[in-house]
Design a protein around this motif. Structure first.
Motif, mmCIF file in Angstrom:
data_model
loop_
_atom_site.group_PDB
_atom_site.id
_atom_site.type_symbol
_atom_site.label_atom_id
_atom_site.label_comp_id
_atom_site.label_asym_id
_atom_site.label_seq_id
_atom_site.Cartn_x
_atom_site.Cartn_y
_atom_site.Cartn_z
ATOM 1 N N TYR A 118 17.015 11.148 1.239
ATOM 2 C CA TYR A 118 15.899 10.533 1.968
ATOM 3 C C TYR A 118 14.537 11.194 1.740
ATOM 4 C CZ TYR A 118 19.017 7.250 4.155
ATOM 5 O OH TYR A 118 19.901 6.233 4.359
ATOM 6 N N PRO A 119 14.448 12.499 1.515
ATOM 7 C CA PRO A 119 13.121 13.076 1.253
ATOM 8 C C PRO A 119 12.399 12.406 0.076
ATOM 9 C CG PRO A 119 14.639 14.828 1.771
ATOM 10 C CD PRO A 119 15.458 13.561 1.648
ATOM 11 N N LEU A 120 13.145 12.045 -0.955
ATOM 12 C CA LEU A 120 12.530 11.368 -2.101
ATOM 13 C C LEU A 120 12.003 9.990 -1.709
ATOM 14 C CD1 LEU A 120 15.144 12.222 -4.868
ATOM 15 C CD2 LEU A 120 12.867 13.200 -4.584
ATOM 16 N N LEU A 121 12.733 9.320 -0.833
ATOM 17 C CA LEU A 121 12.351 7.963 -0.447
ATOM 18 C C LEU A 121 11.168 7.942 0.520
ATOM 19 C CD1 LEU A 121 15.891 6.382 -0.015
ATOM 20 C CD2 LEU A 121 14.421 6.376 -2.036
ATOM 21 N N THR A 122 11.042 8.984 1.325
ATOM 22 C CA THR A 122 9.921 9.011 2.275
ATOM 23 C C THR A 122 8.604 9.360 1.583
ATOM 24 O OG1 THR A 122 10.400 11.307 2.907
ATOM 25 C CG2 THR A 122 11.352 9.558 4.287
ATOM 26 N N GLU A 123 8.672 9.806 0.346
ATOM 27 C CA GLU A 123 7.458 10.141 -0.410
ATOM 28 C C GLU A 123 6.797 8.920 -1.044
ATOM 29 O OE1 GLU A 123 8.627 13.018 -3.316
ATOM 30 O OE2 GLU A 123 9.106 14.534 -1.804
ATOM 31 N N HIS A 124 7.481 7.790 -1.047
ATOM 32 C CA HIS A 124 6.958 6.591 -1.702
ATOM 33 C C HIS A 124 6.691 5.495 -0.672
ATOM 34 C CE1 HIS A 124 8.831 8.744 -5.020
ATOM 35 N NE2 HIS A 124 7.967 8.116 -5.792
ATOM 36 N N SER A 125 5.551 4.885 -0.779
ATOM 37 C CA SER A 125 5.162 3.870 0.198
ATOM 38 C C SER A 125 6.126 2.681 0.219
ATOM 39 C CB SER A 125 3.734 3.385 -0.048
ATOM 40 O OG SER A 125 3.617 2.823 -1.343
ATOM 41 N N ASP A 126 6.723 2.349 -0.926
ATOM 42 C CA ASP A 126 7.630 1.203 -0.987
ATOM 43 C C ASP A 126 8.930 1.434 -0.215
ATOM 44 O OD1 ASP A 126 5.782 0.003 -2.609
ATOM 45 O OD2 ASP A 126 6.910 0.269 -4.459
ATOM 46 N N THR A 127 9.342 2.682 -0.071
ATOM 47 C CA THR A 127 10.632 2.976 0.567
ATOM 48 C C THR A 127 10.497 3.802 1.842
ATOM 49 O OG1 THR A 127 10.857 4.885 -0.904
ATOM 50 C CG2 THR A 127 11.955 2.838 -1.583
ATOM 51 N N LYS A 128 9.297 4.218 2.160
ATOM 52 C CA LYS A 128 9.102 5.132 3.289
ATOM 53 C C LYS A 128 9.607 4.551 4.613
ATOM 54 C CE LYS A 128 5.787 8.165 5.458
ATOM 55 N NZ LYS A 128 4.522 8.856 5.282
ATOM 56 N N GLU A 129 9.225 3.332 4.926
ATOM 57 C CA GLU A 129 9.601 2.742 6.217
ATOM 58 C C GLU A 129 11.109 2.594 6.355
ATOM 59 O OE1 GLU A 129 8.984 -1.352 8.733
ATOM 60 O OE2 GLU A 129 7.400 -0.751 7.364
ATOM 61 N N THR A 130 11.780 2.067 5.343
ATOM 62 C CA THR A 130 13.235 1.904 5.444
ATOM 63 C C THR A 130 13.939 3.254 5.484
ATOM 64 O OG1 THR A 130 13.387 1.607 3.045
ATOM 65 C CG2 THR A 130 13.361 -0.395 4.392
ATOM 66 N N ALA A 131 13.405 4.245 4.770
ATOM 67 C CA ALA A 131 14.006 5.585 4.799
ATOM 68 C C ALA A 131 13.850 6.217 6.177
ATOM 69 C CB ALA A 131 13.382 6.476 3.729
ATOM 70 N N LEU A 132 12.685 6.071 6.782
ATOM 71 C CA LEU A 132 12.473 6.624 8.128
ATOM 72 C C LEU A 132 13.378 5.936 9.149
ATOM 73 C CD1 LEU A 132 8.588 7.076 8.131
ATOM 74 C CD2 LEU A 132 10.335 8.877 8.020
ATOM 75 N N GLU A 133 13.550 4.632 9.019
ATOM 76 C CA GLU A 133 14.465 3.909 9.913
ATOM 77 C C GLU A 133 15.893 4.421 9.742
ATOM 78 O OE1 GLU A 133 14.180 -0.324 9.380
ATOM 79 O OE2 GLU A 133 12.030 -0.312 9.804
#
Length: 150
Positions: free
Chosen positions: A57-72
């Protein structure tokens, strides 16, 4: 065959879903057997959650395209951990134990479906195949380390 971290995560999702099914398919009368299966569930689910949080998840929260779904997804992990802790404090003889485990199973299954759809698609877009392959070893080591301390 497990080719990368996404394949490994998906494989572990199936194991976790199967453990839930074993406990819930036909509620077991033997409370010791329920406790044993719940221990197996925890030993598979918690290291999986923590390793995803540490490496994926740290990699996904760094990108605007995946940040919201990763935080959820991270928040869903917190809810799952909270319910697991509540179940740990209860006895399988408590009439609410199976109900609470059923809700957790439904919640985790929803999380898995969502993740394997939206989150994995985003991960494939932003994490190169070679990096996903390299992450597999670290993910497995992280899980094994946590399992050995449980």
């Amino acid at each position: 065959m497990v080719d990368d971290i996404l394949d490994q995560i998906q494989s572990e999702h199936k194991i976790i879903q199967n453990i839930f099914e074993l406990i819930l398919e036909e509620p077991i009368k033997d409370q010791q057997q329920q406790s044993n299966l719940f221990s197996v569930l925890k030993k598979n689910l918690l290291p999986h959650i923590k390793s995803e949080e540490k490496l994926f998840y740290p990699l996904l929260t760094e990108h605007s395209d995946t940040k919201e779904t990763a935080l959820e997804a991270l928040e869903e992990h917190r809810v799952a951990e909270m319910v697991l802790k509540e179940l740990e404090q209860m006895s399988p003889s408590d009439e609410r134990w199976i109900a609470k485990l059923t809700v957790l199973s439904e919640f985790v299954n929803h999380h898995i479906e969502e993740k394997e759809d939206a989150v994995f698609k985003g991960a494939r877009d932003i994490i190169p195949q070679e990096e996903r392959i390299n992450m597999l070893q670290s993910f497995a080591e992280s899980e094994e380390s946590m399992k050995s301390t449980m």
